[in-house]
Each structure stands twice: as C-alpha cells, then as structure tokens.
Scaffold this motif. Structure first.
Motif: not given
Length: 419
Positions: A37, A39, A49, A57, A224, A226, A230-232, A234-235
C-alpha cells in the motif's frame, strides 16, 4: 531521528503521512493481510479508510503507529522515517482512539486523559490545565466529569473522554479505529459533529477507519475505498466518489440514492438558521403566557437553566396543564449542531414530525432553528444539480460517439480506391 521531530509542527498543526509499499504478512498465511500500500496524506487532512470486513483497513491503520509491525515498506511522518523508531516513543506522539473508548476502569476521567502527558514527563500543573482544556473542548464540564470513573459515564461520554485522551499530548496525528461504532445512532451523529468541530479548531491529521460509507462521506476530506489486502480501489473526495465511482466495486459502496447521500456533504451552517421565540424555565409563567399570546407563532421553545432546548410549548399547553411547566408541552427529543449534515437535520425533522429542529452549540446551548422548507429547498437544489450533471454527461457522450462515427466514416472513405 530525534524524539521531537514529529512535534516540530507545534500546537494545532497536522503532519503529512506517507505510506510507501506498506505490507503485512502473517506466518502461515498464503496471502499478505496488507499488500504493497502506497499513499500520501496531507497535513491537517481527514482521510477515511472504508472497505468490507477483513480487507485490512484496521491493520493498515495500526501499522502507522506500529501497534502492528509492518513486514515491509516505509512510514514517514512529516518526512521523517518512523519505521525504525522506538515504537513506544512513536505511540506517545500519535493519538489513538478506538471503539468503546478503551478507558482504564480504575482511573478517573482526569487520570485517563493525563496518562500520556504524565508518561512523557509533563509537570502536574500543566497536566491539570490540559485536562480542563480538553474536557471543555469535547463538551464535558470539567467540574462535573474530571473525578468520575468510566463506569459512571454514558457510552457517548466515554467516547468523548477517549478522544480527549488521544489529544492530550497535542499530537499532530490522530488515528481512529471505528471509534463511534458501539454507540446508538443519535449519539453517533452528535459525536461525528463534535469531531468535525474539533477538527475545524485543531487541524490535526486524522486517519479514520469505518465500515459505514455514510460516516465516511460525512467526516472525510478524502476517502480511500479499500479492496481485499487494502488494495486501493479509489482515493478521492467524497463528492468525486459519489458522482464518479471508479468501478462496480466502489459503486457498491456508494449504493442507491447518491443524490440524497450528497446531503452528507452540506452542513447545517451552510443553510439559513432562523431565530425562534424562546423562554426559560426561570421566566414567570405570566411572561410565558404573554409571549405565546403575542408572538407571531403558535409555538415557543422552552430552554433549561443552561439554555439548552427543553420543551416545545404551544398555545393552550399551559392552560391544559393548569399552569404547570412540569406537565406542559412536548420534550425536545433531538437537536442538531451547526456541524451536522443536512441529512442529520432532515432525519431529525422527520422523526419529530413537527417541521423543525433546534440547532445547538457548545454544551448543547440553543442557537436557532432549521425548518423543513429550508431543508427541502436544499434537497431540490441537489436533485436539480444532479439532473443537470446527468444531462451534461449525456451530451458529452453523444458528442464523443458522433466524433467517433465521423472519424470511422472518414477512415472508410479514405480506404476506397479512387477511379
């Protein structure tokens, strides 16, 4: 790194947080719990999160103050790498608030709040002053609450003390792991409003974990979303996620009624708050009668001795109750603050079924009223804005398709051999 490096921003200042390829692997698990991750979180920003249960998260959050040690990657606070710092010293410089407050039951409220300042060597006078300041900041009377034990507090009061304890040593970063998840919905709304107010005053960097997307919209400067590990997904800002979800996974979190969810983006302070005729419980009964008779409204708001909304009084209430305030009127069941969202206000108005809700400030003191007409006008404006956005989006799609068709036709013509 020096122990004071994270404190250099001074009081009321947040700090940047950078996560670089942060990973957590547990022995025996084929997949990492958190996978690579990265960020960047700005100073003074509230980042939420949100994701399904088990997505990592909370694990990601706890790696920031190293309650959980990363298996790989780096953590930087204000540009300083804290990955190899003494974790105990790090935690004393990063505030941490959890569900159910996590207060020590054998300590008083003052002792709980003063715990970290005491551990870092603050003098007693400074700790006492800080406890008084923070209790006032979170809306609790120091004289009434400093000597109580956690068991003597309601759930909402415990959470306020938990937030005060997390802020005690004035850390630039505040981590919050579903802090309001164990309280009832009305208390939760008020705690969220308090956090928004505190953040406007303190400008900390807040990282907040929740499974509730509506809470994320209400509180976050950015969200964020997730996926597993915890792959993002959309942020972005709440408004951008509501209007342009990145994919079907994010759309699933947004759910139906995106226009109404946007009511969580507008605050009560952004609309008209009207004054309302008020009296207090100490006013003579005859004065209250006269206000009801002479006022331009059929209703008046009775305030208690601390100027908090207490009862709605209508003409005839005092006559039917034989002139006794104890039996007259209807109790005020719900209020909103200026930091509440329009959705909170609309729910309060609909629950009360009387077309208005009282607005309160610090420690519940009366500040005004928001009515149904004002709220519905705002709803109509949002719906109209969404309709215009949809039309503009449709127009852009049609122009794009027309341009593509025109380009394809020209390509076909150019491919035809000339006679």
């Amino acid at each position: 790194m020096s122990e004071t490096a994270i404190e250099e921003t001074g009081p009321k200042a947040g700090a940047t947080i950078e996560l670089e390829c942060l990973t957590k692997r547990y022995p025996g698990s084929p997949q990492p719990a958190v996978d690579n991750v990265s960020m960047e979180i700005k100073a003074g920003e509230t980042v939420i999160f949100v994701g399904p249960s088990g997505c990592g998260k909370s694990t990601t959050l706890k790696m920031i103050n190293r309650l959980i040690e990363p298996s790989g990657g780096r953590i930087r606070i204000n540009g300083e790498d804290v990955t190899d710092m003494d974790p105990v010293k790090l935690r004393r410089k990063v505030g941490y608030a959890i569900q159910s407050a996590g207060l020590f039951p054998h300590m008083t409220v003052a002792q709980n709040i003063g715990l970290v300042p005491r551990m870092v060597g603050w003098p007693k006078a400074r700790i006492k002053a800080r406890v008084e300041e923070l209790l006032d900041l979170v809306g609790l009377d120091p004289g009434e609450f400093r000597g109580r034990y956690p068991r003597q507090l309601s759930g909402g009061q415990q959470q306020r003390v938990g937030v005060a304890r997390a802020l005690a040593a004035d850390p630039p970063v505040l981590l919050m792991d579903e802090p309001f998840g164990a309280v009832d919905p009305i208390t939760r709304d008020h705690l969220q409003d308090e956090l928004i107010r505190l953040q406007r005053e303190l400008h900390k960097t807040i990282v907040f974990v929740t499974h509730d997307f509506d809470e994320a919209i209400k509180l976050g400067d950015r969200i964020a979303v997730l996926r597993e590990r915890s792959h993002i997904a959309q942020f972005d800002t709440p408004e951008a996620i509501l209007t342009n979800p990145a994919d079907d996974f994010v759309s699933g979190f947004v759910g139906a009624g995106a226009a109404l969810k946007r009511l969580n983006l507008t605050r009560v302070r952004d609309v008209e708050i009207t004054d309302y005729p008020t009296v207090t419980v100490d006013d003579p009964l005859q004065d209250i009668f006269n206000r009801l008779r002479s006022g331009g409204t059929n209703e008046i708001l009775l305030l208690d001795r601390r100027r908090r909304p207490y009862k709605w009084l209508r003409r005839g209430d005092l006559m039917r109750a034989r002139g006794s305030l104890a039996r007259a009127g209807t109790l005020v069941h719900d209020t909103v603050t200026r930091d509440a969202t329009l959705r909170d206000a609309l729910e309060a108005v609909l629950t009360d079924n009387a077309g208005r809700v009282a607005v309160t400030g610090r420690r519940g003191a009366y500040e005004g009223v928001v009515d149904m007409e004002t709220l519905m006008n705002s709803v109509h404006e949002l719906l109209e804005a969404d309709r215009l956005d949809a039309l503009e989006h449709q127009h852009e799609l049609e122009e794009t398709r027309a341009a593509q068709t025109h380009a394809e036709q020209e390509g076909e013509q150019e491919g035809v051999p000339k006679a």
